[in-house]
Design a protein around this motif. Structure first.
Motif, PDB file in Angstrom:
ATOM      1  N   ASP A 172       0.854  -1.186   0.000  1.00  0.00           N
ATOM      2  CA  ASP A 172       0.000   0.000   0.000  1.00  0.00           C
ATOM      3  C   ASP A 172       0.892   1.239   0.000  1.00  0.00           C
ATOM      4  O   ASP A 172       1.553   1.535   0.998  1.00  0.00           O
ATOM      5  CB  ASP A 172      -0.895  -0.006   1.241  1.00  0.00           C
ATOM      6  N   PRO A 173       0.931   1.975  -1.112  1.00  0.00           N
ATOM      7  CA  PRO A 173       1.827   3.136  -1.188  1.00  0.00           C
ATOM      8  C   PRO A 173       1.416   4.270  -0.254  1.00  0.00           C
ATOM      9  O   PRO A 173       2.233   5.132   0.076  1.00  0.00           O
ATOM     10  CB  PRO A 173       1.721   3.564  -2.661  1.00  0.00           C
ATOM     11  N   ASP A 174       0.157   4.259   0.161  1.00  0.00           N
ATOM     12  CA  ASP A 174      -0.349   5.322   1.036  1.00  0.00           C
ATOM     13  C   ASP A 174      -0.704   4.780   2.416  1.00  0.00           C
ATOM     14  O   ASP A 174      -1.643   5.265   3.061  1.00  0.00           O
ATOM     15  CB  ASP A 174      -1.582   5.984   0.401  1.00  0.00           C
ATOM     16  N   PHE A 175       0.042   3.772   2.867  1.00  0.00           N
ATOM     17  CA  PHE A 175      -0.293   3.162   4.153  1.00  0.00           C
ATOM     18  C   PHE A 175      -0.251   4.190   5.281  1.00  0.00           C
ATOM     19  O   PHE A 175       0.706   4.954   5.425  1.00  0.00           O
ATOM     20  CB  PHE A 175       0.669   2.022   4.482  1.00  0.00           C
ATOM     21  N   ASP A 176      -1.315   4.189   6.071  1.00  0.00           N
ATOM     22  CA  ASP A 176      -1.427   5.107   7.207  1.00  0.00           C
ATOM     23  C   ASP A 176      -2.131   4.353   8.330  1.00  0.00           C
ATOM     24  O   ASP A 176      -3.260   3.888   8.166  1.00  0.00           O
ATOM     25  CB  ASP A 176      -2.238   6.345   6.811  1.00  0.00           C
ATOM     26  N   ILE A 177      -1.468   4.229   9.452  1.00  0.00           N
ATOM     27  CA  ILE A 177      -2.015   3.441  10.553  1.00  0.00           C
ATOM     28  C   ILE A 177      -3.337   3.998  11.068  1.00  0.00           C
ATOM     29  O   ILE A 177      -4.165   3.263  11.613  1.00  0.00           O
ATOM     30  CB  ILE A 177      -0.987   3.342  11.708  1.00  0.00           C
ATOM     31  N   THR A 178      -3.574   5.294  10.867  1.00  0.00           N
ATOM     32  CA  THR A 178      -4.829   5.897  11.336  1.00  0.00           C
ATOM     33  C   THR A 178      -6.039   5.371  10.563  1.00  0.00           C
ATOM     34  O   THR A 178      -7.171   5.499  11.026  1.00  0.00           O
ATOM     35  CB  THR A 178      -4.780   7.431  11.217  1.00  0.00           C
ATOM     36  N   ASN A 179      -5.806   4.781   9.396  1.00  0.00           N
ATOM     37  CA  ASN A 179      -6.908   4.178   8.638  1.00  0.00           C
ATOM     38  C   ASN A 179      -7.328   2.832   9.214  1.00  0.00           C
ATOM     39  O   ASN A 179      -8.374   2.296   8.841  1.00  0.00           O
ATOM     40  CB  ASN A 179      -6.502   3.980   7.174  1.00  0.00           C
ATOM     41  N   HIS A 180      -6.522   2.297  10.117  1.00  0.00           N
ATOM     42  CA  HIS A 180      -6.755   0.943  10.607  1.00  0.00           C
ATOM     43  C   HIS A 180      -7.052   0.866  12.100  1.00  0.00           C
ATOM     44  O   HIS A 180      -7.524  -0.166  12.574  1.00  0.00           O
ATOM     45  CB  HIS A 180      -5.532   0.073  10.292  1.00  0.00           C
ATOM     46  N   ILE A 181      -6.760   1.905  12.842  1.00  0.00           N
ATOM     47  CA  ILE A 181      -7.011   1.890  14.286  1.00  0.00           C
ATOM     48  C   ILE A 181      -7.816   3.129  14.653  1.00  0.00           C
ATOM     49  O   ILE A 181      -7.348   4.258  14.474  1.00  0.00           O
ATOM     50  CB  ILE A 181      -5.693   1.864  15.089  1.00  0.00           C
ATOM     51  N   LYS A 182      -9.024   2.908  15.149  1.00  0.00           N
ATOM     52  CA  LYS A 182      -9.920   4.024  15.457  1.00  0.00           C
ATOM     53  C   LYS A 182     -10.550   3.848  16.834  1.00  0.00           C
ATOM     54  O   LYS A 182     -10.572   2.748  17.394  1.00  0.00           O
ATOM     55  CB  LYS A 182     -11.007   4.142  14.386  1.00  0.00           C
ATOM     56  N   LEU A 183     -11.070   4.953  17.363  1.00  0.00           N
ATOM     57  CA  LEU A 183     -11.734   4.969  18.669  1.00  0.00           C
ATOM     58  C   LEU A 183     -13.197   5.333  18.481  1.00  0.00           C
ATOM     59  O   LEU A 183     -13.521   6.287  17.774  1.00  0.00           O
ATOM     60  CB  LEU A 183     -11.058   5.985  19.596  1.00  0.00           C
ATOM     61  N   VAL A 184     -14.082   4.552  19.108  1.00  0.00           N
ATOM     62  CA  VAL A 184     -15.521   4.807  19.037  1.00  0.00           C
ATOM     63  C   VAL A 184     -16.060   4.956  20.451  1.00  0.00           C
ATOM     64  O   VAL A 184     -15.852   4.080  21.299  1.00  0.00           O
ATOM     65  CB  VAL A 184     -16.264   3.657  18.320  1.00  0.00           C
TER      66      VAL A 184
END
Length: 229
Positions: A129-141
């Motif tokens: 993934d050339p645009d890998f960003d950890i914020t796309n995978h770990i979120k708070l609800v």
């Protein structure tokens, strides 16, 4: 005499097996050769079009890659921890203990967590993934008064990030001094038991050790889980 009889029978079975293999080889070999040529051609096309960052999936990954609306190969893990969730700390732990772990060769130990699962030329492939960003995978609800299990059972909650590495972690804050961790991983990343262990170790503030007390081994995340005191 009985032993000699068994030896003769075993020898006969071996000879028969060799004869059958010899007879089938002319039929099977061309088929295997065709599949080998096709596989090699696909690998070459992937390299020419996408570069070294895209590789053809293994046979087992291809099996788990098959997905239908009624059959989704997604592993779901859910557990509850004591404390207040810190998304920054969780991201830091996942990054340092999972995403950024490098072998002596310089390659990532767990590369699939940074790769997308795509379908190219009729085959499943892994692509960085050339645009890998950890914020796309770990979120708070923030759940408020909602039940974590009810939230997790909603069909849309299981959806993985589109065109991204096929995994995600959601922290479910109930505001009661404890929170739930909901993990979704595509089965192509690995088997359920290994992934469960890997994720738990990555989320924890400690490294597993035989020196842990029995109480800590039974409930390691009650006292050591990622949270703000």
């Amino acid at each position: 005499m009985e032993q000699l009889k068994h030896i003769i029978v075993d020898a006969g079975q071996i000879i028969l097996g060799l004869v059958m293999h010899g007879l089938m080889l002319p039929l099977v070999a061309p088929v295997l050769l065709v599949f080998w040529v096709i596989s090699l051609t696909v690998k070459l096309l992937l390299y020419l079009e996408y570069g070294p960052g895209t590789t053809k999936c293994s046979g087992l990954d291809s099996v788990w890659g098959v997905e239908t609306p009624k059959s989704r190969p997604i592993i779901t893990i859910m557990f509850t921890l004591v404390g207040t969730p810190s998304i920054e700390k969780v991201r830091k732990n996942i990054k340092s203990k999972l995403l950024d772990v490098v072998e002596e060769s310089g390659e990532y130990r767990y590369p699939k967590f940074r790769q997308r699962l795509l379908r190219k030329f009729g085959y499943y492939v892994w692509q960085i993934d050339p645009d890998f960003d950890i914020t796309n995978h770990i979120k708070l609800v923030n759940l408020g008064n909602d039940d974590p299990s009810s939230y997790a059972s909603q069909p849309e909650v299981e959806d993985l990030p589109k065109n991204k590495a096929p995994w995600k972690i959601t922290l479910l804050d109930s505001g009661e001094g404890r929170y739930s961790v909901l993990i979704f991983l595509h089965h192509t990343i690995g088997d359920g038991i290994s992934l469960l262990h890997l994720c738990l170790v990555a989320l924890a503030d400690f490294q597993p050790s035989s020196e842990l007390s029995l109480k800590e081994q039974e409930h390691p995340f009650t006292s050591h889980a990622v949270h703000n005191p």
